[in-house]
Design a protein around this motif. Structure first.
Motif, PDB file in Angstrom:
ATOM      1  N   GLY A 228       0.785  -1.221   0.000  1.00  0.00           N
ATOM      2  CA  GLY A 228       0.000   0.000   0.000  1.00  0.00           C
ATOM      3  C   GLY A 228       0.818   1.271   0.000  1.00  0.00           C
ATOM      4  O   GLY A 228       0.248   2.374  -0.018  1.00  0.00           O
ATOM      5  N   ALA A 229       2.150   1.156   0.021  1.00  0.00           N
ATOM      6  CA  ALA A 229       3.012   2.342   0.055  1.00  0.00           C
ATOM      7  C   ALA A 229       3.252   2.875  -1.351  1.00  0.00           C
ATOM      8  O   ALA A 229       3.463   2.100  -2.294  1.00  0.00           O
ATOM      9  N   ALA A 230       3.215   4.192  -1.501  1.00  0.00           N
ATOM     10  CA  ALA A 230       3.492   4.781  -2.811  1.00  0.00           C
ATOM     11  C   ALA A 230       4.932   4.518  -3.229  1.00  0.00           C
ATOM     12  O   ALA A 230       5.227   4.239  -4.389  1.00  0.00           O
ATOM     13  N   THR A 231       5.851   4.597  -2.255  1.00  0.00           N
ATOM     14  CA  THR A 231       7.271   4.364  -2.521  1.00  0.00           C
ATOM     15  C   THR A 231       7.859   3.511  -1.415  1.00  0.00           C
ATOM     16  O   THR A 231       7.536   3.694  -0.237  1.00  0.00           O
ATOM     17  N   VAL A 232       8.712   2.576  -1.794  1.00  0.00           N
ATOM     18  CA  VAL A 232       9.427   1.742  -0.830  1.00  0.00           C
ATOM     19  C   VAL A 232      10.928   1.909  -1.072  1.00  0.00           C
ATOM     20  O   VAL A 232      11.393   1.826  -2.220  1.00  0.00           O
ATOM     21  N   VAL A 233      11.675   2.165  -0.008  1.00  0.00           N
ATOM     22  CA  VAL A 233      13.138   2.225  -0.086  1.00  0.00           C
ATOM     23  C   VAL A 233      13.675   1.119   0.805  1.00  0.00           C
ATOM     24  O   VAL A 233      13.395   1.093   2.012  1.00  0.00           O
ATOM     25  N   CYS A 234      14.454   0.219   0.216  1.00  0.00           N
ATOM     26  CA  CYS A 234      14.971  -0.921   0.975  1.00  0.00           C
ATOM     27  C   CYS A 234      16.469  -1.066   0.757  1.00  0.00           C
ATOM     28  O   CYS A 234      16.944  -1.079  -0.377  1.00  0.00           O
ATOM     29  N   SER A 235      17.223  -1.156   1.847  1.00  0.00           N
ATOM     30  CA  SER A 235      18.649  -1.474   1.760  1.00  0.00           C
ATOM     31  C   SER A 235      18.817  -2.954   2.076  1.00  0.00           C
ATOM     32  O   SER A 235      18.236  -3.460   3.046  1.00  0.00           O
ATOM     33  N   THR A 236      19.595  -3.640   1.249  1.00  0.00           N
ATOM     34  CA  THR A 236      19.790  -5.073   1.433  1.00  0.00           C
ATOM     35  C   THR A 236      21.120  -5.468   0.799  1.00  0.00           C
ATOM     36  O   THR A 236      21.978  -4.605   0.556  1.00  0.00           O
ATOM     37  N   LEU A 237      21.289  -6.747   0.521  1.00  0.00           N
ATOM     38  CA  LEU A 237      22.508  -7.250  -0.094  1.00  0.00           C
ATOM     39  C   LEU A 237      22.192  -7.844  -1.462  1.00  0.00           C
ATOM     40  O   LEU A 237      21.060  -8.243  -1.737  1.00  0.00           O
ATOM     41  N   VAL A 238      23.212  -7.915  -2.312  1.00  0.00           N
ATOM     42  CA  VAL A 238      23.026  -8.469  -3.652  1.00  0.00           C
ATOM     43  C   VAL A 238      22.425  -9.866  -3.579  1.00  0.00           C
ATOM     44  O   VAL A 238      21.522 -10.218  -4.353  1.00  0.00           O
ATOM     45  N   SER A 239      22.889 -10.666  -2.641  1.00  0.00           N
ATOM     46  CA  SER A 239      22.417 -12.053  -2.538  1.00  0.00           C
ATOM     47  C   SER A 239      20.954 -12.162  -2.154  1.00  0.00           C
ATOM     48  O   SER A 239      20.345 -13.220  -2.323  1.00  0.00           O
ATOM     49  N   MET A 240      20.355 -11.073  -1.654  1.00  0.00           N
ATOM     50  CA  MET A 240      18.982 -11.135  -1.153  1.00  0.00           C
ATOM     51  C   MET A 240      17.976 -10.491  -2.101  1.00  0.00           C
ATOM     52  O   MET A 240      16.796 -10.341  -1.760  1.00  0.00           O
ATOM     53  N   VAL A 241      18.416 -10.123  -3.316  1.00  0.00           N
ATOM     54  CA  VAL A 241      17.518  -9.437  -4.249  1.00  0.00           C
ATOM     55  C   VAL A 241      16.336 -10.315  -4.642  1.00  0.00           C
ATOM     56  O   VAL A 241      15.184  -9.850  -4.734  1.00  0.00           O
ATOM     57  N   GLY A 242      16.590 -11.604  -4.895  1.00  0.00           N
ATOM     58  CA  GLY A 242      15.498 -12.501  -5.266  1.00  0.00           C
ATOM     59  C   GLY A 242      14.443 -12.569  -4.179  1.00  0.00           C
ATOM     60  O   GLY A 242      13.234 -12.536  -4.456  1.00  0.00           O
ATOM     61  N   SER A 243      14.883 -12.647  -2.928  1.00  0.00           N
ATOM     62  CA  SER A 243      13.944 -12.690  -1.804  1.00  0.00           C
ATOM     63  C   SER A 243      13.180 -11.369  -1.692  1.00  0.00           C
ATOM     64  O   SER A 243      11.998 -11.350  -1.334  1.00  0.00           O
ATOM     65  N   LEU A 244      13.859 -10.259  -1.992  1.00  0.00           N
ATOM     66  CA  LEU A 244      13.195  -8.953  -1.954  1.00  0.00           C
ATOM     67  C   LEU A 244      12.062  -8.899  -2.973  1.00  0.00           C
ATOM     68  O   LEU A 244      10.955  -8.440  -2.673  1.00  0.00           O
ATOM     69  N   VAL A 245      12.333  -9.379  -4.181  1.00  0.00           N
ATOM     70  CA  VAL A 245      11.297  -9.384  -5.228  1.00  0.00           C
ATOM     71  C   VAL A 245      10.108 -10.226  -4.795  1.00  0.00           C
ATOM     72  O   VAL A 245       8.944  -9.812  -4.935  1.00  0.00           O
ATOM     73  N   ASP A 246      10.379 -11.417  -4.250  1.00  0.00           N
ATOM     74  CA  ASP A 246       9.284 -12.295  -3.803  1.00  0.00           C
ATOM     75  C   ASP A 246       8.461 -11.615  -2.708  1.00  0.00           C
ATOM     76  O   ASP A 246       7.220 -11.666  -2.717  1.00  0.00           O
ATOM     77  N   ALA A 247       9.151 -10.952  -1.767  1.00  0.00           N
ATOM     78  CA  ALA A 247       8.445 -10.298  -0.663  1.00  0.00           C
ATOM     79  C   ALA A 247       7.607  -9.126  -1.162  1.00  0.00           C
ATOM     80  O   ALA A 247       6.474  -8.915  -0.705  1.00  0.00           O
ATOM     81  N   ALA A 248       8.163  -8.378  -2.121  1.00  0.00           N
ATOM     82  CA  ALA A 248       7.431  -7.225  -2.653  1.00  0.00           C
ATOM     83  C   ALA A 248       6.168  -7.668  -3.383  1.00  0.00           C
ATOM     84  O   ALA A 248       5.087  -7.075  -3.218  1.00  0.00           O
ATOM     85  N   LYS A 249       6.273  -8.722  -4.176  1.00  0.00           N
ATOM     86  CA  LYS A 249       5.096  -9.215  -4.893  1.00  0.00           C
ATOM     87  C   LYS A 249       4.076  -9.820  -3.930  1.00  0.00           C
ATOM     88  O   LYS A 249       2.858  -9.635  -4.107  1.00  0.00           O
ATOM     89  N   ALA A 250       4.569 -10.503  -2.916  1.00  0.00           N
ATOM     90  CA  ALA A 250       3.660 -11.096  -1.934  1.00  0.00           C
ATOM     91  C   ALA A 250       2.872 -10.032  -1.178  1.00  0.00           C
ATOM     92  O   ALA A 250       1.736 -10.262  -0.741  1.00  0.00           O
ATOM     93  N   SER A 251       3.471  -8.843  -1.049  1.00  0.00           N
ATOM     94  CA  SER A 251       2.780  -7.748  -0.356  1.00  0.00           C
ATOM     95  C   SER A 251       1.761  -7.061  -1.251  1.00  0.00           C
ATOM     96  O   SER A 251       0.989  -6.226  -0.778  1.00  0.00           O
TER      97      SER A 251
END
Length: 544
Positions: free
Chosen positions: A174-197
């Motif tokens: 529901g957020a207009a913009t999301v800013v997330c700091s993470t690691l290169v190895s975790m990008v796939g998990s970030l995409v999955d989490a973003a779509k799941a939300s």
């Protein structure tokens, strides 16, 4: 037991202390005054990664020579250390009574999981404090040219340890913009989490690696294509990155300011020793350049100390009217000789002191000596001679000048002062000898044009670099500090592209940046891509 009101000669045992210092996302210029002060008092400094060593090289940062500097690093498998392991490392230093500065990327509590380290300090009876830093969550988007204030509201997240949990990501949809700091190895998990939300696969995304550093890379993408975009960079798995999703990423237009700096991404060769190169490296960095220092000379004591010993004794005994310093190395050599004798700057009381230029004058002020004469015009030996007062038998009780200098210095100043009626005691304060050749990869990079520019600050740096490493590639931009250095370059077959307007390292850096800006604008006017000189090394020399 010692009771209140009684006296004791025993001093309390030294207690360790841990200061968690935020360093910002990667640009050393973002250090706070509190961070600089903490580093100056540190007996031990613990870094997150080797990249933070650049912070310690910043000219504003002073760390005691005896301070123990160490890097946390990673596990044997290359993964980040757990909070408990980091805490044990910190406590080991603090338990010995050290004042430990723990450098943390970004802001200690906002960007990194250092709360567990702080909690371990409490359990171990160690006091701690926090020096807040600029958060990478807000700074990196700004370095990428992204306006967060008009993005319809922002959801921030820092996920570098563990996994993306539903608790951390449930509000992303529901957020207009999301800013997330993470690691290169975790990008796939970030995409999955973003779509799941609930975020769509076509959501606009901007990803930035090494934000705030001279190696910053920013790529536009979509959520569906994000993993491929990051893989195309081929960055190490544990490298940090920032992902901006949504309205702010979609609105990014003409605000890219950091990666369009005139020297952004340029690799500049600085043939000077590290301590001498610091002001230039810091200035070049403000224009986006990454510098590599290659020592071309080594400063050694004179073969015999007798001359300097006699001169220092004469200075203390009132033998001289003036002392003229022609370099920072001369100041350093005299200061070291003073310290051998247990003397300090007070021995200059009653003497007049001249400095060849502003940099040498600054070195004197750092010693507590305010020079009486610094040339207002040309800052060189000839310039100092031109503005030096003539000897006056009425006004000057003594006619001698102490001139500590290098063994290879010219006679320009001596001749000039002698012509003004002064008796000059020309003393070899230090010797300059050619440094050992740099490593083979550096020599190869110099010869094959992998450096975009080289900055020469004297004729000796030209001669010595060519002698120990060979000539720079014809496509490499040559920038020099003045006409004499330019002439030496031409004598060695090097075409000079840039000559500083004033003989200072800062002006030289400014001149190189101005040249690069004009070069960039010319490419843009012709509709050509703006390539670095190292990317055009197969092109004709005039096309640099």
């Amino acid at each position: 037991m010692q009771h209140p009101g009684t006296s004791s000669t025993a001093a309390p045992a030294a207690r360790g202390r841990v200061i968690f210092v935020g360093t910002g996302p990667g640009d050393p210029d973002l250090l706070t005054l509190g961070a600089i002060a903490a580093l100056a008092d540190a007996s031990a400094v613990i870094l997150d990664t080797e990249r933070q060593t650049e912070i310690l090289a910043h000219p504003a940062v002073k760390v005691a020579e005896e301070a123990d500097v160490s890097i946390l690093g990673t596990t044997e498998t290359g993964r980040p250390l757990s909070p408990s392991v980091r805490a044990k490392f910190v406590l080991k230093h603090a338990s010995a009574g050290s004042r430990v500065v723990r450098l943390v990327t970004g802001d200690p509590f906002l960007d990194n999981a250092v709360a567990d380290e702080a909690a371990a300090c409490v359990k171990g009876g160690i006091d701690f404090e926090v020096v807040p830093g600029v958060s990478s969550l807000t700074a990196v988007p700004e370095y990428a040219g992204i306006d967060l204030i008009h993005s319809g509201g922002v959801q921030f997240a820092a996920v570098t340890d563990g996994k993306f949990s539903k608790a951390n990501t449930s509000q992303w949809g529901g957020a207009a913009t999301v800013v997330c700091s993470t690691l290169v190895s975790m990008v796939g998990s970030l995409v999955d989490a973003a779509k799941a939300s609930g975020r769509p696969g076509g959501d606009h995304v901007v990803v930035t690696l090494h934000g705030g550093s001279t190696e910053q890379i920013t790529l536009p993408s979509t959520l569906d294509e994000l993993v491929l975009a990051v893989e195309s960079i081929k960055a190490p798995a544990n490298d940090p990155l920032h992902v901006i999703m949504g309205a702010a990423a979609e609105q990014r237009r003409e605000l890219s300011w950091y990666e369009t700096k005139p020297l952004f991404g340029w690799k500049v060769l600085v043939p000077r020793t590290k301590d001498q190169a610091a002001p230039m490296v810091a200035r070049l960095r403000t224009y986006g350049a990454h510098s590599e220092e290659v020592p071309t000379i080594s400063v050694e004591p004179p073969r015999s100390p007798l001359q300097m010993d006699k001169a220092v004794r004469g200075l203390v005994e009132g033998r001289y009217e003036w002392v003229a310093f022609t370099s920072v190395n001369a100041v350093k050599a005299v200061r070291e000789k003073f310290e051998e004798y247990g003397l300090d700057a007070r021995a200059f009381s009653g003497l007049k002191v001249a400095a060849v230029g502003s940099v040498t004058a600054q070195a004197l002020r750092g010693w507590g000596i305010e020079p009486d004469l610094v040339p207002q015009g040309e800052q060189s030996a000839a310039g100092l001679a031109a503005e030096f007062p003539p000897f006056d038998e009425v006004l000057d009780p003594i006619n001698r000048v102490f001139l500590p200098r290098a063994d290879i210095a010219t006679e320009t100043l001596t001749a000039g002062l002698t012509g003004l009626g002064w008796e000059v005691e020309d003393v070899t304060a230090y010797r300059t000898v050619r440094a050992t050749p740099p490593p083979a990869p550096v020599r190869e990079a110099i010869k094959t044009g992998k450096f975009d520019a080289v900055v020469f600050t004297s004729s000796s740096t030209v001669r010595n670099l060519v002698g120990i490493a060979g000539k720079p590639h014809p496509a490499t931009v040559i920038a020099v500090i003045g006409p004499a250095t330019a002439k030496t370059c031409e004598e060695h077959g090097l075409r000079v592209d840039v000559v500083a307007g004033k003989p200072s390292v800062v002006d030289l850096a400014d001149a190189l940046a101005a040249f690069a800006a004009e070069r960039r604008d010319a490419f843009l006017a012709e509709g050509e891509p703006v390539l670095k000189p190292s990317q055009r090394r197969t092109s004709p020399r005039r096309r640099v």
